[in-house]
Write a protein that holds these residues in place. Structure first.
Motif, PDB file in Angstrom:
ATOM      1  N   THR A  39       2.381  63.969 -50.318  1.00 43.00           N
ATOM      2  CA  THR A  39       2.847  64.810 -49.212  1.00 43.00           C
ATOM      3  C   THR A  39       4.337  65.110 -49.331  1.00 43.00           C
ATOM      4  N   LEU A  71      -4.372  66.824 -50.544  1.00 45.16           N
ATOM      5  CA  LEU A  71      -3.153  66.760 -51.354  1.00 45.16           C
ATOM      6  C   LEU A  71      -2.960  65.361 -51.955  1.00 45.16           C
ATOM      7  N   LYS A 100      -2.583  67.527 -59.007  1.00 42.75           N
ATOM      8  CA  LYS A 100      -1.454  68.432 -58.748  1.00 42.75           C
ATOM      9  C   LYS A 100      -1.708  69.804 -59.353  1.00 42.75           C
ATOM     10  N   GLN A 134       5.720  66.773 -51.933  1.00 39.02           N
ATOM     11  CA  GLN A 134       5.956  67.802 -52.948  1.00 39.02           C
ATOM     12  C   GLN A 134       5.346  69.107 -52.462  1.00 39.02           C
ATOM     13  N   GLN A 135       6.068  70.192 -52.702  1.00 41.44           N
ATOM     14  CA  GLN A 135       5.578  71.499 -52.281  1.00 41.44           C
ATOM     15  C   GLN A 135       4.808  72.126 -53.432  1.00 41.44           C
ATOM     16  N   PHE A 136       3.608  72.641 -53.144  1.00 38.20           N
ATOM     17  CA  PHE A 136       2.822  73.260 -54.212  1.00 38.20           C
ATOM     18  C   PHE A 136       3.012  74.766 -54.260  1.00 38.20           C
ATOM     19  N   ASP A 181      -2.264  77.454 -54.957  1.00 39.09           N
ATOM     20  CA  ASP A 181      -1.107  78.068 -54.318  1.00 39.09           C
ATOM     21  C   ASP A 181      -0.420  79.086 -55.228  1.00 39.09           C
ATOM     22  N   PHE A 189      -3.796  71.975 -56.911  1.00 45.71           N
ATOM     23  CA  PHE A 189      -3.094  72.575 -55.771  1.00 45.71           C
ATOM     24  C   PHE A 189      -2.035  73.586 -56.235  1.00 45.71           C
TER      25      PHE A 189
END
Ligand code: HEC
Length: 163
Positions: free
Chosen positions: A155, A152, A59, A157-159, A66, A62
């Motif tokens: 899928t 990732l 995590k 969770q927004q990074f 980002d 990513f």
């Protein structure tokens, strides 16, 4: 009569002693049973802590790519916390002595995050990953190779930074 006057308190004292040794015995039994319970209480093993670290490692990558520096900072702290837990709970594992091997990489990632420096972040991340593998190799776990993630880890969770 005089003798009786002395004997009665003496008997009282004796029975108080007996009582206190009874209660000592009872306490010892309680301590022993609590110790037994504590020994059989579930504690995660080193491998389980490592799987947590693996997730945070992915995590972190990513989040950094980002430029979600807040999330990256959170993830690097989670790795640090898990390392603290390992030091506290895995005292039976001699391998833990080498865990400091990743400290320099963690602090360079942390300062890259503070400076929002993507290149320094990537360099620090590569050094961190090397640190994982060096420790695995040093401890007969060289078959367990950690890599820079290519997909990732989840899928749901927004990074990218939240709007
Ligand atoms: C103490 C040095 C050490 C460091 C530093 C270290 N590991 Fe480990 N790792 C181990 C040992 C020892 C095991 C085997 C644990 C066991 O016996 O269950 C292990 C196991 C693992 C596992 C296997 C868990 C499984 O069942 O698949 C993963 C994944 C892992 N480590 C990831 C990492 C990552 C990612 C890093 C770096 C961020 C890292 N490790 C850093 C020593 C280390």
């Amino acid at each position: 009569m005089k003798a009786l006057l002395i004997l009665i308190p003496a008997l009282g004292l004796l029975s108080a002693c007996a009582n206190s040794s009874d209660s000592n015995r009872r306490l010892q039994t309680q301590v022993d049973s609590l110790k037994k319970k504590l020994d059989s209480t579930y504690r995660p093993g080193l491998g389980e802590f490592m799987m947590g670290i693996q997730e945070h490692h992915a995590k972190l990558w990513f989040a950094g790519l980002d430029k979600n520096w807040e999330l990256a900072d959170f993830e690097v702290h989670e790795i640090g916390e898990t390392i603290g837990d390992i030091k506290q709970y895995c005292t039976d594992r001699p391998e833990v002595k080498s865990i400091g091997i990743i400290d320099p990489a963690i602090s360079s990632i942390s300062s890259a995050i503070k400076q929002k420096d993507e290149e320094a972040f990537k360099k620090g991340f590569a050094a961190l990953t090397d640190g994982c593998n060096n420790c695995h190799r040093d401890n007969n776990h060289g078959f367990n190779v950690i890599t820079i993630p290519t997909g990732l880890p989840v899928t749901n969770q927004q990074f990218k930074p939240a709007k």
